[in-house]
Design an enzyme around this catalytic site. Structure first.
Site, PDB file in Angstrom:
ATOM      1  N   HIS A 173     -82.669 -10.002 -21.212  1.00 30.46           N
ATOM      2  CA  HIS A 173     -83.459  -9.150 -20.305  1.00 30.46           C
ATOM      3  C   HIS A 173     -84.785  -8.674 -20.879  1.00 30.46           C
ATOM      4  O   HIS A 173     -85.590  -8.090 -20.172  1.00 30.46           O
ATOM      5  CB  HIS A 173     -82.646  -7.932 -19.854  1.00 30.46           C
TER       6      HIS A 173
HETATM    7  C1  UD1 Z   1     -85.263  -1.336 -19.177  1.00 31.92           C
HETATM    8  C2  UD1 Z   1     -85.876  -0.798 -20.473  1.00 31.92           C
HETATM    9  C3  UD1 Z   1     -85.313  -1.581 -21.662  1.00 31.92           C
HETATM   10  C4  UD1 Z   1     -83.798  -1.568 -21.665  1.00 31.92           C
HETATM   11  C5  UD1 Z   1     -83.273  -2.058 -20.311  1.00 31.92           C
HETATM   12  C6  UD1 Z   1     -81.771  -1.915 -20.262  1.00 31.92           C
HETATM   13  C7  UD1 Z   1     -88.163   0.048 -20.281  1.00 31.92           C
HETATM   14  C8  UD1 Z   1     -89.597  -0.225 -20.537  1.00 31.92           C
HETATM   15  N1  UD1 Z   1     -87.324  -0.967 -20.472  1.00 31.92           N
HETATM   16  O1  UD1 Z   1     -85.702  -2.680 -19.021  1.00 31.92           O
HETATM   17  O2  UD1 Z   1     -85.768  -0.977 -22.860  1.00 31.92           O
HETATM   18  O3  UD1 Z   1     -83.338  -2.417 -22.687  1.00 31.92           O
HETATM   19  O4  UD1 Z   1     -83.845  -1.265 -19.254  1.00 31.92           O
HETATM   20  O5  UD1 Z   1     -81.199  -2.732 -19.297  1.00 31.92           O
HETATM   21  O6  UD1 Z   1     -87.817   1.140 -19.904  1.00 31.92           O
HETATM   22  N2  UD1 Z   1     -84.209  -4.157 -11.275  1.00 31.92           N
HETATM   23  C9  UD1 Z   1     -83.368  -4.286 -10.189  1.00 31.92           C
HETATM   24  N3  UD1 Z   1     -82.372  -3.363 -10.036  1.00 31.92           N
HETATM   25  C10 UD1 Z   1     -82.173  -2.334 -10.888  1.00 31.92           C
HETATM   26  C11 UD1 Z   1     -83.025  -2.204 -11.999  1.00 31.92           C
HETATM   27  C12 UD1 Z   1     -84.024  -3.132 -12.176  1.00 31.92           C
HETATM   28  O7  UD1 Z   1     -83.519  -5.193  -9.378  1.00 31.92           O
HETATM   29  O8  UD1 Z   1     -81.223  -1.536 -10.685  1.00 31.92           O
HETATM   30  C13 UD1 Z   1     -85.242  -5.190 -11.489  1.00 31.92           C
HETATM   31  C14 UD1 Z   1     -86.580  -4.861 -10.831  1.00 31.92           C
HETATM   32  O9  UD1 Z   1     -87.131  -6.056 -10.380  1.00 31.92           O
HETATM   33  C15 UD1 Z   1     -87.402  -4.347 -11.999  1.00 31.92           C
HETATM   34  C16 UD1 Z   1     -86.853  -5.129 -13.182  1.00 31.92           C
HETATM   35  O10 UD1 Z   1     -85.478  -5.306 -12.893  1.00 31.92           O
HETATM   36  O11 UD1 Z   1     -88.786  -4.542 -11.811  1.00 31.92           O
HETATM   37  C17 UD1 Z   1     -87.021  -4.446 -14.517  1.00 31.92           C
HETATM   38  O12 UD1 Z   1     -86.455  -3.131 -14.500  1.00 31.92           O
HETATM   39  P1  UD1 Z   1     -87.039  -1.982 -15.482  1.00 31.92           P
HETATM   40  O13 UD1 Z   1     -86.185  -0.788 -15.400  1.00 31.92           O
HETATM   41  O14 UD1 Z   1     -88.494  -1.787 -15.252  1.00 31.92           O
HETATM   42  O15 UD1 Z   1     -86.935  -2.620 -16.908  1.00 31.92           O
HETATM   43  P2  UD1 Z   1     -85.710  -3.359 -17.606  1.00 31.92           P
HETATM   44  O16 UD1 Z   1     -86.109  -4.765 -17.824  1.00 31.92           O
HETATM   45  O17 UD1 Z   1     -84.470  -3.078 -16.843  1.00 31.92           O
HETATM   46  N1  UDP Z   2     -73.585  -4.413 -20.504  1.00 31.44           N
HETATM   47  C1  UDP Z   2     -72.831  -4.225 -19.357  1.00 31.44           C
HETATM   48  N2  UDP Z   2     -72.861  -5.207 -18.389  1.00 31.44           N
HETATM   49  C2  UDP Z   2     -73.602  -6.336 -18.512  1.00 31.44           C
HETATM   50  C3  UDP Z   2     -74.375  -6.510 -19.692  1.00 31.44           C
HETATM   51  C4  UDP Z   2     -74.349  -5.515 -20.656  1.00 31.44           C
HETATM   52  O1  UDP Z   2     -72.122  -3.227 -19.225  1.00 31.44           O
HETATM   53  O2  UDP Z   2     -73.601  -7.170 -17.587  1.00 31.44           O
HETATM   54  C5  UDP Z   2     -73.558  -3.360 -21.539  1.00 31.44           C
HETATM   55  C6  UDP Z   2     -73.374  -3.841 -22.951  1.00 31.44           C
HETATM   56  O3  UDP Z   2     -72.008  -3.979 -23.272  1.00 31.44           O
HETATM   57  C7  UDP Z   2     -74.069  -2.741 -23.746  1.00 31.44           C
HETATM   58  C8  UDP Z   2     -75.183  -2.284 -22.836  1.00 31.44           C
HETATM   59  O4  UDP Z   2     -74.848  -2.758 -21.532  1.00 31.44           O
HETATM   60  O5  UDP Z   2     -73.210  -1.646 -23.949  1.00 31.44           O
HETATM   61  C9  UDP Z   2     -76.499  -2.854 -23.286  1.00 31.44           C
HETATM   62  O6  UDP Z   2     -77.477  -2.623 -22.318  1.00 31.44           O
HETATM   63  P1  UDP Z   2     -78.782  -3.506 -22.198  1.00 31.44           P
HETATM   64  O7  UDP Z   2     -78.572  -4.810 -22.873  1.00 31.44           O
HETATM   65  O8  UDP Z   2     -79.144  -3.509 -20.761  1.00 31.44           O
HETATM   66  O9  UDP Z   2     -79.888  -2.630 -22.918  1.00 31.44           O
HETATM   67  P2  UDP Z   2     -80.345  -2.466 -24.453  1.00 31.44           P
HETATM   68  O10 UDP Z   2     -79.159  -2.096 -25.253  1.00 31.44           O
HETATM   69  O11 UDP Z   2     -80.974  -3.748 -24.871  1.00 31.44           O
HETATM   70  O12 UDP Z   2     -81.375  -1.395 -24.375  1.00 31.44           O
END
Ligand code: UD1
Ligand code: UDP
Length: 361
Positions: free
Chosen positions: A211
């Site tokens: 991601h």
């Molecule tokens: C965010 C965090 C990242 C973290 C990750 C955990 C920032 C800058 N990044 O990244 O550090 O590791 O969350 O998962 O804060 N979207 C959906 N549904 C949702 C959420 C997101 O469709 O419920 C899609 C949207 O198209 C959105 C994209 O995912 O534009 C990215 O979501 P965003 O929260 O901006 O950043 P993450 O990549 O999720």
């Molecule tokens: N995780 C989850 N469902 C998924 C993928 C990940 O519950 O489909 C959990 C995973 O076990 C871990 C956390 O989400 O505890 C990690 O989140 P993510 O990778 O989104 O963010 P990061 O840790 O990189 O900020």
């Protein structure tokens, strides 16, 4: 004492659950002042399988506020959060704001609280990738500078802060995700049937997640990762983050037959899949730690990591987003003999709360 917990993204729900449980345990004790926790959800993540499911599984109290900010560019998303968080903080006037990790919700919480002179405690302080192209690195550096209490998972995190001149209010607590994993592991064995429903046998598949912006937004890197999955000749279970799904669809990538693409799974299902996987292939921060704690080899599809101890231990290999490095890492990995304790234990959340209470004395 009144605390406002500010969260918005998947890993923050998991981390905050552990502190909420510790607060509930504290409030059961006779003769101690009660702690009032108010949860503010920015709405950064909003799909049921990215948000609500974690509240249900992990018994997290209902947020008093859900700002519903949703997805947007960095500036717009963070700015909208800042405005809305300020309003809540002016109304609630907490003694402390609790922030987690390194997302835009973390940064907005830190900025809003600091301007109102509300003390900030940062859970997972001191992590650094030393790569300022990562949005998370900017969020961490600024949040740590603004925090009064810096709750660190490791000595490396403490050293990182010291190198930036931050030594006051720094405390080593361990990582709250260690407790979350233990909490989930016992329940996953009863409540998760994901292995059976996917027809998987233990050690018979690789569990993959992707991601990070650097991997999804860059088409060459995402293509390399997808083609590495195809070369693995074994089942790859790939619960895809909505960000990644969007790019896979836009660019019309076809995944090979050995890859099972599915919606993000619940935390219990994630832990169940991790526990029985032959390998984890990921760019997630949290999953590098979970792999280590579960003694599952991890191939991290990034050029650097904040969780350097896992790489030094030999249980985690950095493979970038390079087809050959990813495939070779899986083929040649040898598990180290040694597995030392890292990043605390199930008491990490209690230690965070203790540090918070101590700093109020
Ligand atoms: C965010 C965090 C990242 C973290 C990750 C955990 C920032 C800058 N990044 O990244 O550090 O590791 O969350 O998962 O804060 N979207 C959906 N549904 C949702 C959420 C997101 O469709 O419920 C899609 C949207 O198209 C959105 C994209 O995912 O534009 C990215 O979501 P965003 O929260 O901006 O950043 P993450 O990549 O999720
Ligand atoms: N995780 C989850 N469902 C998924 C993928 C990940 O519950 O489909 C959990 C995973 O076990 C871990 C956390 O989400 O505890 C990690 O989140 P993510 O990778 O989104 O963010 P990061 O840790 O990189 O900020």
């Amino acid at each position: 004492m009144k605390i406002t917990t500010i969260i918005g993204a998947r890993p923050q729900f998991i981390k905050a659950a552990m502190i909420s449980h510790a607060i509930a345990a504290h409030n059961q004790l006779v003769g101690y002042a009660q702690i009032e926790e108010i949860i503010l959800h920015t709405g950064q993540h909003y799909d049921d399988h990215m948000s609500a499911i974690f509240f249900r599984e992990l018994d997290i109290p209902e947020p008093k506020y859900n700002l519903g900010i949703g997805s947007a560019s960095h500036g717009r998303q963070t700015g909208q959060m800042l405005m809305a968080i300020e309003e809540v903080l002016l109304k609630e006037r907490p003694d402390w704001v609790l922030i987690y990790g390194d997302t835009n919700s973390t940064l907005a919480g830190a900025l809003a609280a600091s301007k109102l002179h509300i003390r900030i405690a940062h859970v997972e302080a001191g992590l650094r990738s030393f790569n300022r192209l990562m949005p998370e690195e900017i969020n961490r550096v600024v949040s740590d500078q603004l925090s009064h209490l810096l709750l660190c998972p490791s000595q490396v995190a403490i050293d990182n802060l010291a190198a930036e001149g931050i030594t006051k209010g720094v405390s080593i607590t361990g990582d709250v995700m260690a407790g979350a994993l233990q909490f989930a592991a016992t329940r996953a064995s009863v409540h998760s049937d994901i292995l059976a429903s996917l027809g998987l046998r233990p050690q018979g598949y690789i569990f993959a997640t992707v991601h990070r912006a650097e991997n999804t937004d860059n088409s060459q890197r995402l293509e390399n990762i997808v083609s590495a999955f195809a070369s693995l000749n074994e089942p790859v279970i790939f619960p895809v983050h909505p960000r990644t799904r969007k790019f896979l669809k836009e660019r019309g990538y076809k995944l090979s037959e050995n890859v099972t693409l599915m919606d993000p799974v619940s935390y219990f299902d994630s832990v169940a899949l991790e526990t029985s996987a032959r390998f984890l292939l990921t760019d997630s921060g949290g999953m590098q730690k979970e792999a280590y704690w579960l003694k599952v080899p991890c191939i991290t599809m990034r050029d650097e990591t904040e969780w350097v101890e896992t790489v030094e231990s030999g249980w985690n290999v950095l493979a970038g987003a390079d087809h050959d490095r990813i495939v070779n890492a899986v083929r040649t990995f040898t598990a180290p003999m040694e597995h030392l304790p890292l990043y605390g234990d199930s008491e990490s959340a209690a230690r965070c709360l203790h540090a918070l209470l101590e700093s109020c004395e």
